[in-house]
Design an enzyme around this catalytic site. Structure first.
Site, short mmCIF file in Angstrom:
data_model
loop_
_atom_site.label_atom_id
_atom_site.label_comp_id
_atom_site.label_asym_id
_atom_site.label_seq_id
_atom_site.Cartn_x
_atom_site.Cartn_y
_atom_site.Cartn_z
CG ASP A 258 -0.12 -0.08 2.54
OD1 ASP A 258 0.81 -0.90 2.59
OD2 ASP A 258 -0.42 0.67 3.48
CD GLU A 259 -1.22 4.60 2.90
OE1 GLU A 259 -2.17 5.35 3.15
OE2 GLU A 259 -0.50 4.10 3.79
C1 TNX Z 1 -3.92 3.83 5.65
S1 TNX Z 1 -4.96 1.21 5.07
C2 TNX Z 1 -2.90 2.91 5.71
C3 TNX Z 1 -2.14 2.75 6.95
C4 TNX Z 1 -2.59 3.70 8.01
C5 TNX Z 1 -4.10 3.81 7.98
C6 TNX Z 1 -4.66 4.65 9.07
C7 TNX Z 1 -3.60 1.03 4.46
C8 TNX Z 1 -3.42 -0.10 3.62
N1 TNX Z 1 -2.67 1.97 4.74
O1 TNX Z 1 -0.76 2.89 6.71
O2 TNX Z 1 -2.14 3.25 9.24
O3 TNX Z 1 -4.49 4.34 6.76
O4 TNX Z 1 -6.05 4.55 9.11
#
Ligand code: TNX
Length: 513
Positions: free
Chosen positions: A326-327
């Site tokens: 993710d991200e």
């Molecule tokens: C998004 S959900 C993220 C996390 C954070 C979260 C906080 C996701 C796959 N990545 O790194 O902790 O939001 O709500």
């Protein structure tokens, strides 16, 4: 003198009358089961648990003894008995009997719980079914019995099986570290509601939490802090194995996650060579996301991942390894795709199946991959088109770190507020257009821990929403509705209190006094 003794006789008489008139619940349909079972029929009598002294286990099938011992311990706690377990090759006429059904008689993970005046029979489709049947039985009883009241289980029959195979929760042990005892407590919470997966988010920017023997600095250095600058921590492989066993005894599998190529600052701080510029990063204790990446075109990166996955696979008996994904905002798209493709091959080499956050659908996707839907519908539907299964964790419905409302003192609200009704009242199979039940492996409620620092805070964000996610995963959508559910949930408030669970007393739930 005389007066006093008349009075005391009166008091004694009155208390006798009171205990005789103490109503014993004999209507099984009145129990507030969560998750709601497929069918419950009552026969209007009671099994005297206080007399239960033997728990029989069918000779042969594996995995039943831990369930029997679990039950014996609970019965002994509640009644002061010294119930024992014993194997047998025929159905006993008295006591408790745990056995496995004929092939095909019950749905997977399902059970039949039959209670009559003399015998409680728990018959599971498999060992998991037996454990879930036991959890149902426990819900007919109080969680504690301090004044040693006689206990009766209402008689009748329950047949039951889950809607989805995978019913889980994720605990982020990276942003804040939770020790072995705290994780065990979390596992107990999942077990009470028949959840069968604990996903552990073991690495992130703020900390690396699992010992990797071939890369010791990951924990020696990268595990030594957490959000806010606390001391962090990590699990040795021995401790991790202890958690795996503790979970397995409760029919829960652990899905370990190593988040990559982003969310890797702790690794990049521990080993300079994992950075494209060869320079180690500083440890990070803030809460930003999306700033770190492994170097996707270095050979050493894949050697590193190979070692990590190999060691993790060796101590993980469950079929899945979660690769995060993710991200990764600072990884170029093509590099990201190249990376995720290579990592899938590594996981496959160690005979594990892959789960990844929905972004991984941008890669090729080998067979048997599961994408975990958290935010992006397009990614998720692309994953389905590529043949993936979906794990449903919509942030706006299922994130345990989202605040209940604007007054909640912990948590975040980037995906909105999630009051107890909003968390409960949705159907995984209809939430996202184009994703239907056949595509869905199950549901998972993640608890991210940027703002959650100890087990009391974990409890506050988790309860009372967790039982709702358990029911979404277990009970058919046609059998669920909020107005009826909230009356059952209300009856669990006392159970939370008796267990010392620090829960959010939502005004939407008619809690019993
Ligand atoms: C998004 S959900 C993220 C996390 C954070 C979260 C906080 C996701 C796959 N990545 O790194 O902790 O939001 O709500």
């Amino acid at each position: 003198m005389r007066k006093i003794s008349v009075l005391s006789i009166l008091v004694i008489l009155m208390s006798m009358f009171q205990s005789c008139s103490e109503k014993i619940e004999t209507d099984l349909t009145q129990t507030a089961f969560i998750p709601k079972p497929t069918s419950v029929t009552a026969t209007g009598d009671g099994y005297n648990l206080t007399k239960a002294s033997l728990i029989y286990v069918q000779e042969g099938p594996a995995g039943l003894l831990s369930t029997a011992e679990f039950l014996a311990e609970k019965i002994n706690q509640l009644t002061g008995n010294s119930a024992e377990t014993k194997t047998t090759n025929s159905t006993p006429s008295k006591g408790v009997y745990i056995s496995i059904a004929e092939d095909g008689e019950l749905n997977k993970q399902g059970y039949e719980l039959k209670i009559n005046k003399n015998l409680i029979s728990i018959k599971g489709a498999d060992a998991a079914g037996c454990f879930f049947g036991l959890q149902t039985l426990l819900q007919t009883l109080p969680v504690a019995n301090d004044n040693a009241q006689p206990l009766y289980v209402p008689t009748g029959t329950i047949t039951d099986s889950p809607e989805y195979y995978y019913r889980g929760s994720m605990l982020d042990v990276s942003r804040h570290f939770f020790n072995v005892e705290e994780v065990k407590q979390y596992i107990d919470f999942l077990a009470m509601y028949k959840m069968n997966v604990l996903h552990l988010h073991l690495s992130d920017d703020q900390g690396w939490r699992i010992e990797i023997k071939s890369w010791p600095k990951l924990t020696d250095f990268g595990g030594q802090t957490e959000v806010g600058g606390g001391e962090g921590g990590f699990y040795t492989q021995e401790q991790y194995k202890e958690l795996v066993q503790y979970a397995a005894d409760r029919q829960i599998m652990i899905v370990p996650e190593i988040d990559m190529p982003g969310h890797t600052n702790a690794a990049l701080a521990s080993y300079a060579e994992l950075n494209c510029d060869g320079k180690a990063r500083e440890l990070y204790t803030g809460t930003e996301v999306g700033f770190s990446t492994l170097c996707t075109d270095k050979e050493i990166t894949y050697q590193f991942i190979d070692d990590v996955i190999r060691e993790l696979a060796e101590i993980t008996p469950g079929p899945y390894i979660h690769i995060g994904g993710d991200e990764s905002h600072v990884t170029a798209h093509d590099d990201y795709v190249y990376f995720v493709n290579k990592v899938q091959d590594i996981v496959k080499k160690y005979d594990k199946k892959i789960i990844g956050w929905d972004e991984i659908a941008n890669a090729k996707l080998i067979d048997d991959v599961t994408v975990q839907f958290w935010a992006d519908v397009e990614n998720t539907t692309m994953g389905v088109e590529k043949g993936a299964q979906v794990l449903m964790s919509p942030a706006a419905r299922a994130y345990l770190d989202m605040q209940y409302d604007s007054t909640t003192h912990l948590g975040l609200h980037w995906a909105g507020y999630i009051e107890v009704d909003h968390g409960y009242d949705w159907d995984p199979a209809t939430l996202v257009e184009g994703i239907t039940k056949e595509n869905i492996l199950g549901i998972e409620a993640p608890l991210w821990s940027e703002t959650v620092t100890n087990i009391d805070e974990v409890e506050y964000m988790t309860f009372p929403r967790l039982p709702g996610y358990a029911e979404i995963g277990w009970t058919a959508p046609a059998e669920r509705n909020w107005d009826e559910y909230k009356t059952r949930l209300a009856k669990h408030g006392k159970r939370f209190e008796a267990l010392g669970i620090d829960y959010y007393k939502s005004a939407l739930v008619p809690w019993e006094e």
